[in-house]
Design an enzyme around this catalytic site. Structure first.
Site, mmCIF file in Angstrom:
data_model
loop_
_atom_site.group_PDB
_atom_site.id
_atom_site.type_symbol
_atom_site.label_atom_id
_atom_site.label_comp_id
_atom_site.label_asym_id
_atom_site.label_seq_id
_atom_site.Cartn_x
_atom_site.Cartn_y
_atom_site.Cartn_z
ATOM 1 N N HIS A 106 -64.060 -19.876 45.679
ATOM 2 C CA HIS A 106 -63.855 -20.661 44.464
ATOM 3 C C HIS A 106 -63.160 -19.858 43.368
ATOM 4 C CE1 HIS A 106 -67.831 -18.977 43.007
ATOM 5 N NE2 HIS A 106 -67.148 -18.962 41.885
ATOM 6 N N ASP A 137 -67.767 -20.128 51.036
ATOM 7 C CA ASP A 137 -67.330 -19.677 49.712
ATOM 8 C C ASP A 137 -66.948 -18.206 49.707
ATOM 9 O OD1 ASP A 137 -66.553 -19.791 47.122
ATOM 10 O OD2 ASP A 137 -68.524 -20.184 46.267
ATOM 11 N N SER A 220 -68.546 -14.044 39.558
ATOM 12 C CA SER A 220 -68.336 -14.522 40.915
ATOM 13 C C SER A 220 -67.390 -13.611 41.679
ATOM 14 C CB SER A 220 -67.747 -15.926 40.899
ATOM 15 O OG SER A 220 -68.697 -16.866 40.516
#
Length: 368
Positions: A106, A137, A220
């Site tokens: 992402h 992911d 992230s």
């Protein structure tokens, strides 16, 4: 979030970037959350040139513990990079000495080229996508040129991650590159589903590491690190509490376990893509249906792929799946969460309804 109030269900968000919307996710239905207590097993050896590991910790004084923190930061932070993907900003971890960097899918979105800032280079570097695996992911990008002294991280052992271990989260939260937060491993074996809106991949990820270390937008794709200077996970999700206006719930973050990171990254680097996901699938597309009380009541099969696991067992479009392996299924998310704990080739009993009648089928699960 008040964990003492079981009626309150937190939402979860992907700490995506400074400009992209955060993506809601939910914990697995019927558990606290689903998959808690499951054990992750490393299936791949670490790759790349890694630094030597410090000696195991013994009983430490406060000053010794501070020294350990400083040592870990010196060892690992140079391996954590900042990734700019269009208007999105995230983090990554240097995977090997050839310039491969692992991050979240992402973070990179649908782009193929990126600007990367590494610790030992004053100038931003260019990188290209090797491959992305949104189902977990994860993604791997590669620097166009490898700067002198690029340091690959040391990757740990998922089976040795234990509740109570002190961990550090490293990345670029809110654009503040090379930032470090501290906490503990709060739980292991969590199964969490991302939403697909607002930049999320819609992935259901099993065996995640829950941590109290602060995970914020920009973290992230970074590193969750133990006091042996080993990366044990890739920070991916942070919790929010709808009753607090969807503000971030302090101390509840999730990281993809290093065993899965290795599995995906090694295959991408060797084959250019994931050739063995290790993830079970029924081979259907479906939608959530509601019952007479307007509550989610199952997953209606929209299509059953010819030759797929469900079709081979006689399940067809129009059937409504209500249980898999004895676990109740009410939504697409809960179906994904149940399958996340299974393996391709495993036989499970699937309960479904057809024309108002309940049926069961023995299904040999396929691969995602």
């Amino acid at each position: 979030m008040d964990a003492s109030l079981p009626s309150r269900r937190p939402a979860y968000r992907v700490p995506l970037s400074l400009t992209a919307a955060l993506c809601a996710v939910t914990l697995a239905a019927g558990c606290s959350p689903a998959g808690a207590g499951a054990q992750a097993v490393d299936r791949q050896p670490a790759r790349g040139a890694h630094s030597a590991q410090p000696a195991p910790l013994t009983q430490r004084s406060g000053n010794d513990l501070q020294s350990d923190y400083e040592t870990v930061i010196r060892n690992v932070l140079p391996s954590v990079v900042q990734i700019e993907s269009g208007n999105s900003l995230g983090s990554g971890v240097v995977y090997d000495g050839k310039g491969h960097i692992v991050t979240n899918a992402h973070v990179i979105g649908d782009r193929r080229s990126f600007t990367v800032t590494v610790a030992n280079s004053e100038q931003p570097l260019r990188a290209e996508l090797v491959s992305s695996f949104p189902e977990q992911d994860l993604a791997v990008i590669k620097l166009d040129s490898v700067p002198r002294g690029l340091r690959a991280a040391t990757f740990g052992d998922t089976s040795k991650v234990a509740v109570g271990q002190i961990v550090l989260a490293m990345g670029s939260p809110l654009g503040l590159s090379s930032s470090v937060t501290q906490g503990i491993v709060s739980a292991v074996g969590r199964t969490v589903s991302e939403g697909g809106a607002g930049g999320g991949t819609g992935a259901t990820i099993a065996n995640m590491v829950q941590t109290s270390a602060a995970i914020n937008p920009g973290n992230s794709g970074g590193a969750l690190v133990n006091l042996d200077s080993q990366v044990i996970g890739i920070p991916t999700l942070a919790a929010t509490d709808p009753e607090l206006g969807n503000g971030t719930a302090p101390g509840i973050g999730f990281a993809i376990p290093v065993s899965m990171v290795r599995t995906v990254a090694d295959q991408i680097i060797e084959h250019g893509r994931v050739v063995d996901s290790g993830r079970a699938a029924l081979g259907i597309t479906g939608r959530t249906v509601v019952g007479p009380d307007f509550q989610p009541a199952g997953v209606a099969v929209v299509t059953a792929r010819k030759g797929g696991a469900a079709a081979a067992a006689g399940i067809a479009a129009g059937d409504i799946i209500t249980q898999v392996g004895g676990v109740r299924v009410t939504t697409i998310a809960s179906l994904s969460e149940v399958l996340a704990a299974d393996r391709p080739g495993q036989r499970v009993k699937v309960t479904y309804t057809r024309g108002g009648a309940t049926r069961t089928a023995e299904v040999t699960l396929g691969e995602m």
